[in-house]
Write a protein that holds these residues in place. Structure first.
Motif, PDB file in Angstrom:
ATOM      1  N   ALA A 162     -39.020 -31.612   2.054  1.00  0.00           N
ATOM      2  CA  ALA A 162     -37.613 -31.932   2.318  1.00  0.00           C
ATOM      3  C   ALA A 162     -37.446 -33.370   2.782  1.00  0.00           C
ATOM      4  N   ASN A 163     -38.254 -33.772   3.766  1.00  0.00           N
ATOM      5  CA  ASN A 163     -38.048 -35.077   4.391  1.00  0.00           C
ATOM      6  C   ASN A 163     -38.518 -36.225   3.496  1.00  0.00           C
ATOM      7  N   GLY A 177     -38.959 -26.890  -7.694  1.00  0.00           N
ATOM      8  CA  GLY A 177     -39.428 -26.693  -6.333  1.00  0.00           C
ATOM      9  C   GLY A 177     -40.790 -27.281  -6.098  1.00  0.00           C
ATOM     10  N   GLY A 178     -41.100 -27.385  -4.816  1.00  0.00           N
ATOM     11  CA  GLY A 178     -42.418 -27.810  -4.384  1.00  0.00           C
ATOM     12  C   GLY A 178     -42.919 -26.812  -3.364  1.00  0.00           C
ATOM     13  N   ILE A 235     -31.705 -29.629  -6.528  1.00  0.00           N
ATOM     14  CA  ILE A 235     -31.986 -28.736  -5.414  1.00  0.00           C
ATOM     15  C   ILE A 235     -33.450 -28.875  -5.033  1.00  0.00           C
ATOM     16  N   SER A 236     -33.671 -29.099  -3.751  1.00  0.00           N
ATOM     17  CA  SER A 236     -35.042 -29.191  -3.238  1.00  0.00           C
ATOM     18  C   SER A 236     -35.353 -27.916  -2.476  1.00  0.00           C
ATOM     19  N   GLY A 237     -36.265 -27.125  -3.022  1.00  0.00           N
ATOM     20  CA  GLY A 237     -36.623 -25.872  -2.363  1.00  0.00           C
ATOM     21  C   GLY A 237     -37.974 -25.389  -2.828  1.00  0.00           C
ATOM     22  N   VAL A 249     -30.655 -29.771   0.189  1.00  0.00           N
ATOM     23  CA  VAL A 249     -31.964 -29.675   0.829  1.00  0.00           C
ATOM     24  C   VAL A 249     -32.065 -28.336   1.536  1.00  0.00           C
ATOM     25  N   CYS A 250     -32.951 -27.495   1.032  1.00  0.00           N
ATOM     26  CA  CYS A 250     -33.016 -26.099   1.495  1.00  0.00           C
ATOM     27  C   CYS A 250     -34.256 -25.783   2.314  1.00  0.00           C
TER      28      CYS A 250
END
Length: 566
Positions: free
Chosen positions: A265-266, A332-333, A303-305, A256-257
């Protein structure tokens, strides 16, 4: 492509008896689409993870907490808050980096109906003071950097301070370890699905941010949306290709970046990993080289970024030397993934498929999602809407336009926020009969895929952060030397957009770009401060006297050499 199979998979999964069966329910006075099998609140979701007791859950640097250890702490924290007189419906605020304590506070509060106020860790003292007055939390959890800013505010009333990872704990601050040492069991409460779960602030169009009220129902629905997206894509691909997915999918390990005070992220990354009993890996700050080390060390699967992070990973000199074979998805979002990056992820990361989601704080997370072959085939698309949403593109009168035509995207569903705290006018302006006006100009193709083509709101999207031009302009106008200004987005390869400002000074006044940035940085978070500043003699106007921002932006972005750049 397998669009017929995708439509069939979506219908089967959401139909009667399906894992993601959709039914209609009355939600705060509106008949909305809801997931029949969704747990009623976040409490049930968090308590369900007790089954993963011995699995590692939160990883930060050389620290690891199991699910059992995390539950012990969330129980103790909830018991402590009740002992302090903090009860369901009350608010507590969190202002810190992505430390493991963030998630512990979140799950603890949500499990007993206490509302978490996520404070932007980049805020200045003035911005923090506004949010504290607006949200009226009973407790404020802070790290050392945020504590310094709280001190700069002065009097914060009766808010109890809890310090997280402080080198020294002042007398008026309670240490996190002391709170956890309280011990105790999770209080037994019933949480209303339509009660506020958290307040996440969105940049304001008039100088102050708005506190969006995300409900328990909305947050849980967002989790189901993400699970549905994966399930429908996998089922459609299986029917089309004959490839059968493994009976036991690997346990997810997510890096979580992006900041936990955002839904990306949350509500998206952390929820999805937690519900599956996976492991969340946190970073002190983003660094592509460090991220590569963590991918290899922790066997990261996703990977969340924001998109720039995926690009920096692929372009990093250590990428080829790093074992990234566990990566299953990368994307990513928070911003559109450029089509070239979609192709690069698919071709350069052997095991990972590209993915993205389009959403908003106001929808508790995603509105659309797309991945794998569907994303590669339509790389400029945001994907189809999730099944708990109704969608339409409308003209300036709020009337739906024909399929394929461009209009403002409106969405309606069980993960749309309740409204903005203390802002009934802003709520009424943004939500009509349950329909959220996204402020994005879009079109919907014959397969139901949504394409975001422009932005109705006067906003800069910088590295996943919304920066409202009016907010920056109001800050610039507070400088006594500024007569006129216009703020707009400047294209940027790394962050998508940077903040630019055209400024006209009052007669006889002088001002440097550095002085104007220093003035701005004292009032608003650093990411909102203009990187590009042009000093002009006049700003172009139309016949009614309004600034012609589009013309100004086009002209000045062609004259980048004339800008004063930070």
């Amino acid at each position: 492509m397998h669009y017929t199979e995708l439509l069939k998979a979506r219908e089967e999964l959401t139909g009667p008896g399906g894992d993601f069966e959709i039914v209609e329910a009355d939600v705060l006075g509106n008949k909305l689409r809801v997931y029949k099998n969704a747990p009623p609140s976040i409490r049930e979701l968090w308590l369900s993870t007790l089954q993963y007791a011995e699995r590692p859950y939160l990883v930060y640097e050389d620290e690891t907490l199991t699910y059992a250890e995390t539950h012990q702490r969330t129980n103790a924290l909830a018991a402590w808050m009740f002992a302090q007189g903090v009860k369901p419906g009350d608010r507590v605020a969190v202002a810190m980096r992505n430390y493991p304590e963030w998630m512990q506070i979140y799950w603890s509060c949500a499990s007993v109906g206490i509302v978490v106020v996520g404070m932007n860790a980049w805020w200045t003292p003035e911005e923090m003071a506004y949010a504290l007055k607006d949200s009226e939390p009973k407790v404020l959890f802070v790290d050392s950097e945020r504590l310094e800013r709280v001190r700069a505010i002065g009097d914060i009333g009766d808010i109890k301070l809890v310090g997280v990872r402080l080198p020294e704990v002042p007398d008026d601050v309670m240490a996190w370890d002391e709170v956890i040492a309280h011990g105790g069991e999770m209080p037994a409460v019933t949480v209303d699905p339509d009660a506020d779960a958290c307040i996440f602030y969105t940049s304001g169009t008039t100088g102050f941010p708005k506190g969006a009220q995300l409900t328990h129902r909305g947050c849980v629905a967002n989790l189901f949306n993400m699970m549905f997206s994966s399930a429908s894509t996998a089922l459609a691909t299986q029917w089309a290709t004959g490839e059968v997915p493994p009976e036991e999918p690997p346990v997810p390990v997510g890096l979580v970046c992006t900041p936990l005070f955002h839904v990306t992220a949350n509500n998206c990354a952390a929820y999805l990993i937690t519900a599956a009993g996976g492991k969340i890996v946190l970073m002190y700050r983003w660094d592509a080289g460090e991220a590569l080390k963590l991918i290899e060390r922790e066997s990261i699967t996703a990977i969340s970024g924001v998109p720039v992070m995926a690009r920096e990973l692929i372009n990093h000199p250590d990428f080829e030397k790093t074992d990234t074979s566990t990566l299953a998805s990368l994307g990513g979002g928070g911003a559109q993934l450029p089509p070239d990056l979609v192709q690069k992820i698919d071709s350069q990361v052997a095991t990972a498929r590209p993915n993205t989601g389009y959403g908003m704080t106001e929808t508790c997370g995603i509105i659309t999602s797309v991945s794998a072959d569907f994303f590669v085939d339509k790389p400029d698309s945001a994907g189809p809407a999730m099944p708990n949403f109704e969608t339409k593109c409308v003209n300036e009168f709020g009337e739906a336009v024909p399929q394929g035509e461009v209009g403002e995207l409106w969405v309606r569903g069980s993960s749309v926020i309740k409204g903005y705290i203390n802002r009934p006018e802003a709520t009424a302006e943004s939500i009509t009969d349950g329909w959220l006006h996204t402020g994005d100009i879009a079109r919907i193709d014959k397969d139901g895929f949504i394409y975001i083509v422009d932005r109705k709101k006067d906003m800069v999207l910088r590295g996943g952060e919304n920066v409202y031009c009016a907010e920056v302009e109001s800050t610039l106008y507070r400088h006594p030397a500024v007569a006129e200004c216009s703020v707009f987005g400047v294209p940027d390869d790394r962050l998508g957009e940077e903040v630019g400002a055209a400024v006209v000074l009052k007669d006889g006044e002088s001002l440097t770009a550095e002085e104007l940035r220093a003035h701005s940085a004292a009032i608003m978070a650093k990411h909102k401060v203009p990187r590009y500043i042009w000093f002009l003699n006049a700003l172009p106007r139309n016949a009614s006297g309004k600034f012609i921002k589009r013309d100004l932006k086009e002209q000045l972005t062609k004259e980048m050499d004339n800008a004063e750049v930070s």
